[in-house]
Design an enzyme around this catalytic site. Structure first.
Site, PDB file in Angstrom:
ATOM      1  N   ARG A   1      58.271  47.708   8.504  1.00  0.00           N
ATOM      2  CA  ARG A   1      59.605  47.173   8.223  1.00  0.00           C
ATOM      3  C   ARG A   1      60.656  47.809   9.121  1.00  0.00           C
ATOM      4  O   ARG A   1      61.614  47.150   9.533  1.00  0.00           O
ATOM      5  CB  ARG A   1      59.974  47.326   6.747  1.00  0.00           C
ATOM      6  CG  ARG A   1      61.079  46.359   6.326  1.00  0.00           C
ATOM      7  CD  ARG A   1      61.330  46.363   4.831  1.00  0.00           C
ATOM      8  NE  ARG A   1      60.700  45.268   4.118  1.00  0.00           N
ATOM      9  CZ  ARG A   1      61.216  44.036   4.002  1.00  0.00           C
ATOM     10  NH1 ARG A   1      62.360  43.724   4.582  1.00  0.00           N
ATOM     11  NH2 ARG A   1      60.595  43.117   3.318  1.00  0.00           N
TER      12      ARG A   1
ATOM     13  N   GLU B   1      68.262  45.764  -1.693  1.00  0.00           N
ATOM     14  CA  GLU B   1      68.210  46.670  -0.549  1.00  0.00           C
ATOM     15  C   GLU B   1      69.235  46.405   0.555  1.00  0.00           C
ATOM     16  O   GLU B   1      69.798  47.348   1.099  1.00  0.00           O
ATOM     17  CB  GLU B   1      66.807  46.605   0.079  1.00  0.00           C
ATOM     18  CG  GLU B   1      65.721  47.103  -0.843  1.00  0.00           C
ATOM     19  CD  GLU B   1      64.336  46.752  -0.318  1.00  0.00           C
ATOM     20  OE1 GLU B   1      63.972  45.562  -0.357  1.00  0.00           O
ATOM     21  OE2 GLU B   1      63.632  47.656   0.138  1.00  0.00           O
TER      22      GLU B   1
END
Lengths: 788, 511
Positions: free
Chosen positions: A321, A722
């Site tokens: 990620r 997030e």
């Protein structure tokens, strides 16, 4: 899996929004966390004996004094674990108790069960462990040099980065060390295990992933998964820290509960929690960027080394990620992005809100600040130039940025925050102010939504309707404060067409919804909301069928709206209608299921579509710095954030503000520190400083970007947990900007992460050194010219 | 042990001396609304309110129950979150104004820190309403300075604090705890019937007079002395050490006084940070500003000056201040004799002092003359609120006829003890006050004089650079240049706009 019924696409905008389902319980102290549950008279408490070496063989362990300590009931070592000792979430290497060797300071070697936590803690100190130390690797730079990785390296490429770099008129080559972050959830890690009559256990866990706790408890006990039941009502904060790390507590408590045939509580005091559980990864990123005289990026080569710690844990996904977000909001026509999974003899790092993403985004933004100073432009202009937009849509991993919203969003915020006028005012201020300097930065975020492990993109739910019209909903998601239970209840009420008050949420249990994914990746509402919606649609379908037959009406004559059941010309109250359906033997319970469509990433080719869609946002931060000390204050923050059609704007704004401040903390006052032996020295809130109320700017304007998700997400909403954490990067960039003001923005000085007052002070010193050097260079050149 | 817990009288003499109030509530009373977040007084999840009668009035303040021995609560009214809604329920339909405002502003997410915030806000509400003071942003942030929240980003909590008066009005909430005669009379009855000395209790002794203190200290030579316990109790809650007998000096009347005799200010050892803060607010604004940067409101309500000095931490903030003023420490021996030691002679090494085993600190004497001279205190830490100094400088300059006739440069965080930079002080003596050359030489002296450590708070290099820069800052201030020092308080608009600084000092030559 069904599509949204067409009459349900209006969203929640006009609704009166419910507050957090536990709000009143929170403020009155009635909300029950695991440590608040009444204890059984025979309940035992756990503490573990911890390694004091970073990397060593265990030569001997003498636990005689520990066993003899009054109040100690049981002491176990690795060989006492009845089933498997490995409690890794995905791969292997995480041992419940160490065997012949240890690989980080703080690793559990043995566990004590005693009549009180205090006794257990006192007893573990009496152990005598002899180690034979080995060479340890403590820094990701060392792991790269020694090629010590927990997993293989992965590379994403597009275009020809090397060839394009050669053609670039400007190049920057540098590196940045980005430190990690302690989760500091207010409720520490905890589990209680209660043995049942069949050799299994009931585990109360504070976990974002009850299904995994269940699986691992079964593994360590050597029983079937079905013999273990895990329940999670709420967590006192998670932030990723209770995704994989919580399982150890459940497993340890379960082993001791089965051995001693009594309930066992394992609660980590704060210091143990800070020493023994994983944190956000440090990253050492080195980069080379080529760009045009205008500041348009031509090529980027990034080497990103994650400090994974001693085992893999979730590091594969975390480093992936970080790589997927190294572009952030910017088009990279040619790129090579390599991600290394560095092995170090430190606690295994884990998920933390953003899951690697922040380490990519920060790199992208640091690069932009440096490009801007090099080409002599405002950083915002460089951002807009490079931003994904018409004609610049392909990410390095091949997914297209289909929604063209970033530039619009940035420009809307630029306008509403009065960015240009403030930029002018700040330049003027800095010219005239010798001791205080101001900085300003606007940074965007584009964050991919979906688990990058494809199989996790599924959700399950269970909905019951009772004969009085009350509705019960269970789903696989867990509540850690983010308002998931509230949002799913809203979705259930809305999809049914009934009053929100009829919907009751209950704790998350592995016997209600099996094999659930962790509540993570911001996907809680996307997955569980859709699954709940699916269950409601099933029940509603049955009710419609029943109504058509019973009242002899057409399908479209049936509806439930505003808590009323419409049956042709007649209406009936919901409870009345449900009672009637029950009497006519209609099934009033259903499971629901959802799997995210369209996604798939081919790891071999390093191409594909890892994400269903992107959540976007931008923030403008302004800071003021004291040049004597490097101390600073954040004076204003303006945020515009994209949550699609919001399901609950109050909850979403709470998520955005909270994430922003958490991200700001990561980049300012929160500094993890380790000594040369590999011991963490920031092991308590006395020396690890998360933001307080005084750090939050008085001018803190948060607005939602008003646009529906173009993908068919639940009620066209977007994930929120997030992405806004990365808006905190605007504070770091603003501090970097304030430092750059010292040399009139000729150079963007390196600024350590986190930018503590010390780091900002030396950022300014670097800028001043640059200034002095360039002045003396100019003077020499002038003198030489005069001499000619 | 006897106190009023919410609406119940507690009378229990079975607990060990070091048993904390938090454990008592949770484990013995089932009052689990109060949470343990850190057990070190750093997060505020365990915050409780304590009511005490002072000059006939009932006053409430907050404290960290995780590091407070429950037995120290003798004779007080202890309020936990469970009480607020019951109490508020009389008029408001269930919730106290602080709770109502928190709900309406979405001030809770995970909810674990929430009861602590609610009590800090309820304390602010009580104090502002009983004294008719408006609640502003600064007072809200002050009240919650010791409460950590990891979810909300604080904005909604601050808004809730600012909105309490409105929610109280809407709910027609009238009755304040501090105006509750029932509570008052119960507390008054305590004082009349029984002295808190309870010398019969063998584990936790609470003398109320110096004579009693000497008596119990003689009888229990090995007993540990405790005042606020904000540092001592960490041994108990973090390292799990058991204490045995404790002598609590916080009730000794003679040690709690702030007195002024015309030439000297005398501060009793048991004066809390909060008491000194309020005392200095209008009299000594620079002392006040420093105190607002020390720890949190909850800790300042318990921690004492004597404790901060006797604890001998090299990073404590009050020793440098006292060093700058040449304070005299009055030491009291158990035989009743006293001796005076200058603070400059008090510290002998890391965590070592002149204090003998049979001695205790009684008070600190500071000359009013010196208090009238130029003085400044600069604290540098990673976080503004509730953080330990990386470097702290306390400076005093005596100026006569444009010359420096006395100089004190006292540091925290620069050595194994709080320390004065004697060579640097000497180098500055006699210099003309605006002689920048002399200042630069001084800074050179300092670099060779001090050798600070590197640790998790700061590097050695930064500490030294700060020491130099802070002296320069003080020197600029002495010469009338307006420099801003960030405090725990909000920045004023005038700081944020131009025109506040004198721009005569061009360039940046720090460090």
């Amino acid at each position: 899996m069904r599509k949204l019924p067409s009459d349900l696409v209006t969203g929640f905008k006009s609704d009166k929004l419910p507050m957090h389902e536990s709000a009143v319980k929170h403020v009155t102290g009635q909300a029950v966390y695991i440590d608040d549950m009444p204890e059984w008279p025979n309940e035992l408490h756990v503490a573990t004996g911890k390694s004091t070496e970073a990397h060593a063989d265990i030569v001997s362990i003498n636990l005689d004094k520990v066993r003899a300590y009054p109040g100690v009931v049981d002491v176990i070592v690795q060989s006492d674990i009845p089933g498997e000792v490995d409690v890794s979430p995905v791969l292997s290497g995480d041992l419940l108790l160490a065997g012949d060797f240890v690989h980080f300071i703080g690793q559990s070697i043995f566990a004590v069960a005693a009549t009180s936590l205090r006794i257990a803690k006192q007893a573990v100190e009496l152990a005598e462990v002899v180690y034979k130390p080995r060479i340890s690797t403590l820094h990701p730079k060392e792991s790269l040099e020694r090629q010590e990785f927990v997993l293989p390296t992965h590379t994403i490429q597009c275009g020809d980065a090397k060839a394009a770099m050669e053609t670039a008129p400007h190049k920057i080559k540098s590196d940045i060390y980005i430190k990690g972050q302690e989760h500091f959830y207010l409720e520490g890690q905890i589990s209680v295990a209660v043995p049942n009559e069949d050799g299994g256990v009931l585990v109360y866990a504070s976990s974002q992933h009850p299904a995994e706790v269940q699986k691992l408890v079964a593994k360590v006990l050597g029983v079937s998964v079905a013999q273990v039941l895990v329940e999670v009502r709420r967590m006192g904060g998670g932030f990723g820290g209770k995704e994989s790390q919580a399982a150890v507590l459940g497993c340890m408590a379960a082993v001791l509960a089965i051995r001693n045939r009594c309930p066992v509580k394992y609660r980590m005091p704060r210091q143990d929690d800070m020493v023994q559980t994983g944190k956000r990864h440090d990253f050492w990123n080195s980069y080379e960027v080529g760009f045009s005289a205008e500041g348009e990026i031509i090529s980027a080569e990034y080497d990103m080394v994650g400090k994974c710690g001693c085992t893999a844990d979730l590091s594969d996904g975390v480093v992936d990620r970080a790589m997927f977000h190294a572009d952030n909001a910017y088009f990279l026509p040619n790129a090579r992005i390599s991600g290394y999974r560095g092995k170090t003899h430190t606690v295994s790092n884990t998920a933390f809100r953003g899951f690697g993403g922040p380490k990519g985004v920060l790199l992208a933004e640091a690069v932009i600040e440096e490009i801007a100073c090099t080409v002599g432009k405002d950083a915002l202009d460089v951002r807009k130039l490079n931003c994904y937009q018409e004609g610049k849509t392909k990410t390095p991993y091949g997914q297209d940025v289909e929604e063209n919203v970033l530039l619009t969003l940035i420009e809307e915020l630029e306008e509403s925050s009065d960015y240009r006028a403030r930029r002018e005012a700040i330049r003027e201020f800095n010219k005239q102010s010798p001791f205080l300097k101001k900085g300003l930065a606007l940074t965007p975020v584009k964050f991919g939504i979906s688990f990058t492990s494809k199989h996790l993109n599924q959700g399950g739910a269970l909905v019951h309707v009772y004969t009085d019209g009350s509705v019960h909903i269970s789903h696989g998601g867990t509540e850690m404060g983010q308002g998931l239970y509230t949002k799913v209840a809203q979705i259930v009420a809305k999809t049914f067409g009934i009053d929100y008050q009829r919907v009751n949420v209950s704790s998350t249990r592995t016997d209600k919804v099996p094999n659930a994914s962790p509540t993570a990746a911001s996907a809680g509402t996307d997955l569980n909301g859709m699954a709940a919606l699916d269950a409601v649609v099933t029940i509603k379908g049955r009710l419609q069928e029943f109504a058509m037959e019973h009242f002899s009406i057409a399908a479209d004559a049936f509806a439930i709206t505003d808590d009323q059941v419409i049956l042709g010309g007649e209406t009936m109250s919901f409870p009345e209608f449900i009672k009637l359906a029950y009497m006519n033997r209609v099934s009033l319970s259903s499971t629901g299921f959802y799997k995210t469509p369209k996604i798939g990433y081919d790891r071999k080719a390093a191409k594909g579509r890892p994400f269903l869609y992107f959540s976007n946002g931008a923030a403008v931060s302004e800071v003021i710095v004291d040049t004597f000390t490097g101390e600073y204050k954040v004076t204003q923050v303006d945020i515009l954030h994209d949550v699609g059609d919001s399901i609950n704007s109050d909850i979403d704004i709470g998520q955005i503000e909270g994430a922003f401040v958490q991200g700001m903390g990561w980049l300012t006052t929160e500094e993890l520190s380790w000594d040369e032996k590999g011991r963490i020295t920031t092991n308590s809130p006395a020396n690890y400083k998360i933001p307080t109320s005084a750090d939050v700017p008085e001018k803190f304007n948060v607005k939602l970007f008003d646009r529906a998700n173009s993908e068919e997400s639940v009620y066209r909403s977007k994930a929120v947990g997030e992405p806004p954490l990365m808006l905190g990067i605007s504070v770091w960039c603003a501090l970097k900007d304030a430092c750059a003001s010292v040399c009139d923005y000729q150079f963007s000085p390196p600024l350590a992460v986190p930018a503590t007052p010390e780091a900002v002070f030396y950022g300014m010193q670097a800028a001043q050194a640059f200034q002095s050097e360039s002045q003396s260079k100019q003077k020499t050149e002038k003198d030489q010219a005069a001499n000619l | 042990m006897k106190f009023l817990l919410n609406d119940k009288l507690i009378d229990d003499n079975t607990l060990p001396s070091d048993f904390t109030a938090l454990r008592y509530l949770r484990e013995e009373r089932g009052l689990t609304g109060t949470k343990e977040g850190c057990a070190s007084g750093d997060c505020g999840a365990c915050t409780l309110l304590v009511g005490v009668i002072k000059e006939g009035e009932l006053h409430y303040s907050t404290f960290n129950s995780c590091i407070t021995p429950v037995q120290s609560l003798y004779g007080k009214h202890v309020v936990s979150v469970e009480y607020l809604s019951e109490f508020g329920g009389k008029a408001s339909g269930g919730l106290h104004p602080a709770q109502q405002a928190m709900v309406e502003h979405h001030g809770s997410q995970c909810g674990f820190c929430t009861p602590g915030f609610v009590l800090s806000l309820a304390g602010l509400f009580e104090n502002s309403q009983s004294s008719d003071k408006a609640i502003d942003r600064e007072s809200v942030c002050d009240a919650i300075s010791g409460n950590l929240c990891r979810c909300t980003g604080y904005r909604p909590i601050i808004d809730a604090g600012l909105d309490m008066v409105r929610t109280a009005k809407d709910a027609q909430f009238i009755e304040l705890m501090s105006k509750n005669d029932n509570i008052k009379s119960q507390l008054l009855a305590f004082k009349e019937v029984e002295k808190p000395a309870s010398l019969s209790n063998q584990s936790y002794l609470q003398p109320t007079t110096l004579a009693e203190l000497l008596q119990v200290k003689t009888a229990h030579a090995d007993a540990i002395m405790i005042a606020g316990g904000t540092d001592l109790m960490l041994e108990n809650t973090q390292r799990f050490h058991d204490f045995g007998t404790l002598i609590d000096v916080s009730h000794v009347a003679e040690l709690k006084q702030i007195q002024c005799n015309g030439t000297t200010l005398t501060l009793g050892a048991s004066v809390t940070y909060s008491e000194l803060e309020y005392f200095s607010k209008t009299r000594y604004p620079h002392i006040y500003n420093l105190l607002s940067r020390i720890a949190s409101r909850q800790i300042r309500n318990r921690g004492t000056i004597g404790g901060n000095v006797a604890n001998a931490s090299p990073i404590a903030d009050l020793p440098p201040l006292l060093l700058a003023f040449d304070a005299d420490i009055q030491l009291l021996k158990i035989d009743g004799s006293t001796r005076t030691v200058n603070i400059a002679d008090f510290y002998q090494g890391y965590k070592q002092t002149q204090l003998a085993k049979d001695e205790m600190i009684a008070s600190f004497d500071v000359s009013l003359n010196k208090l009238a001279q130029f003085h400044r205190f600069y604290k540098v830490s990673k976080r503004m609120e509730d953080d330990i100094s990386s470097v702290m400088l306390a400076v005093r300059f005596e100026v006569d006829n444009g010359h420096l006739t006395d100089v004190r440069l006292a540091f925290g965080g620069m050595a194994a003890t709080p320390i004065r930079a004697l060579k640097t002080e000497a180098a500055l003596m006699g210099k003309v006050i605006n002689d920048e050359q002399a200042l630069l030489q001084t800074i050179d002296t300092l670099r060779s004089e001090l050798m600070p450590l590197s640790d998790m708070r700061a590097s050695s290099r930064y500490r030294l650079d700060m020491a130099c820069n802070l002296i320069r800052k003080a020197w600029l201030e002495l010469n009338g240049t307006d420099v801003v020092t960030f405090s725990g308080h909000a920045l004023s608009e005038s700081v944020l706009s131009l025109g506040n600084e004198i721009t005569s000092q061009e360039g940046m030559t720090h460090a």
